[in-house]
Design a protein around this motif. Sequence first.
Motif, mmCIF file in Angstrom:
data_model
loop_
_atom_site.group_PDB
_atom_site.id
_atom_site.type_symbol
_atom_site.label_atom_id
_atom_site.label_comp_id
_atom_site.label_asym_id
_atom_site.label_seq_id
_atom_site.Cartn_x
_atom_site.Cartn_y
_atom_site.Cartn_z
ATOM 1 N N GLY A 109 0.796 -1.227 0.000
ATOM 2 C CA GLY A 109 0.000 0.000 0.000
ATOM 3 C C GLY A 109 0.826 1.272 0.000
ATOM 4 N N ARG A 110 2.087 1.187 0.385
ATOM 5 C CA ARG A 110 2.947 2.372 0.413
ATOM 6 C C ARG A 110 3.618 2.620 -0.933
ATOM 7 N NH1 ARG A 110 6.978 0.314 4.497
ATOM 8 N NH2 ARG A 110 6.399 -1.526 3.329
ATOM 9 N N ALA A 111 3.673 1.601 -1.774
ATOM 10 C CA ALA A 111 4.395 1.709 -3.051
ATOM 11 C C ALA A 111 3.433 2.048 -4.187
ATOM 12 C CB ALA A 111 5.112 0.396 -3.355
ATOM 13 N N VAL A 112 4.025 2.549 -5.261
ATOM 14 C CA VAL A 112 3.276 2.889 -6.464
ATOM 15 C C VAL A 112 3.876 2.106 -7.623
ATOM 16 C CG1 VAL A 112 2.692 4.757 -8.059
ATOM 17 C CG2 VAL A 112 2.732 5.195 -5.607
ATOM 18 N N GLY A 113 3.015 1.466 -8.397
ATOM 19 C CA GLY A 113 3.478 0.741 -9.572
ATOM 20 C C GLY A 113 3.434 1.621 -10.801
ATOM 21 N N LEU A 114 4.324 1.364 -11.739
ATOM 22 C CA LEU A 114 4.384 2.119 -12.987
ATOM 23 C C LEU A 114 3.871 1.251 -14.129
ATOM 24 C CD1 LEU A 114 7.895 3.652 -12.356
ATOM 25 C CD2 LEU A 114 5.720 4.878 -12.288
ATOM 26 N N TYR A 115 3.046 1.849 -14.968
ATOM 27 C CA TYR A 115 2.414 1.139 -16.076
ATOM 28 C C TYR A 115 2.492 2.007 -17.331
ATOM 29 C CZ TYR A 115 0.380 -1.588 -12.314
ATOM 30 O OH TYR A 115 0.223 -2.378 -11.213
ATOM 31 N N LEU A 116 2.594 1.349 -18.487
ATOM 32 C CA LEU A 116 2.530 2.081 -19.744
ATOM 33 C C LEU A 116 1.094 2.474 -20.026
ATOM 34 C CD1 LEU A 116 4.790 0.144 -22.283
ATOM 35 C CD2 LEU A 116 5.339 2.178 -20.970
#
Length: 159
Positions: A109-116
């Motif tokens: 919950g603290r992290a952010v994922g990167l997506y195209l």
Amino acid sequence: MKAPESPISVIPEPVPAVDEVDTSYLETLMGYNATRASLKVIELFTKRMAVYELRHVDFSILSLITHNPGITSRQLCGVLGILPPNLVGKISIMEKRELVSRRPHPQDGRAVGLYLTETGAKLMADAERTATALEDDVTQKLSATEKKTLMRLLQKIYL
């Protein structure tokens, strides 16, 4: 007081001109050869990626996001050896270009994922085809076996 002696003029020996540069010692060094090969590939890569407005590090970041949807900034920094403050600016520019988006990480919950984004996916499909063609061009003097061997040997140095 005695007058100073006049300096003796010495005519210097002529310095021989170099007709052919001797690089034989440098060519025995791994770093020299790796750098020369890398500079050649990067020069061509930069020219061919200009149409996509991508530098080699931008391409690497987007390629990792392409093949690892949801990758975190921390993971990108670790794999590419980029300092977090440098990555933040790059990701911000990619967001402004609508190439990537950030979404909450599914497990952390603290992290952010990167997506195209769709735009990013289209750009990377073209850019990766261009990169593959470039690889074929720069390794055309190598057999398929030599290409595999070279790749394996280079990876032994940095992995």
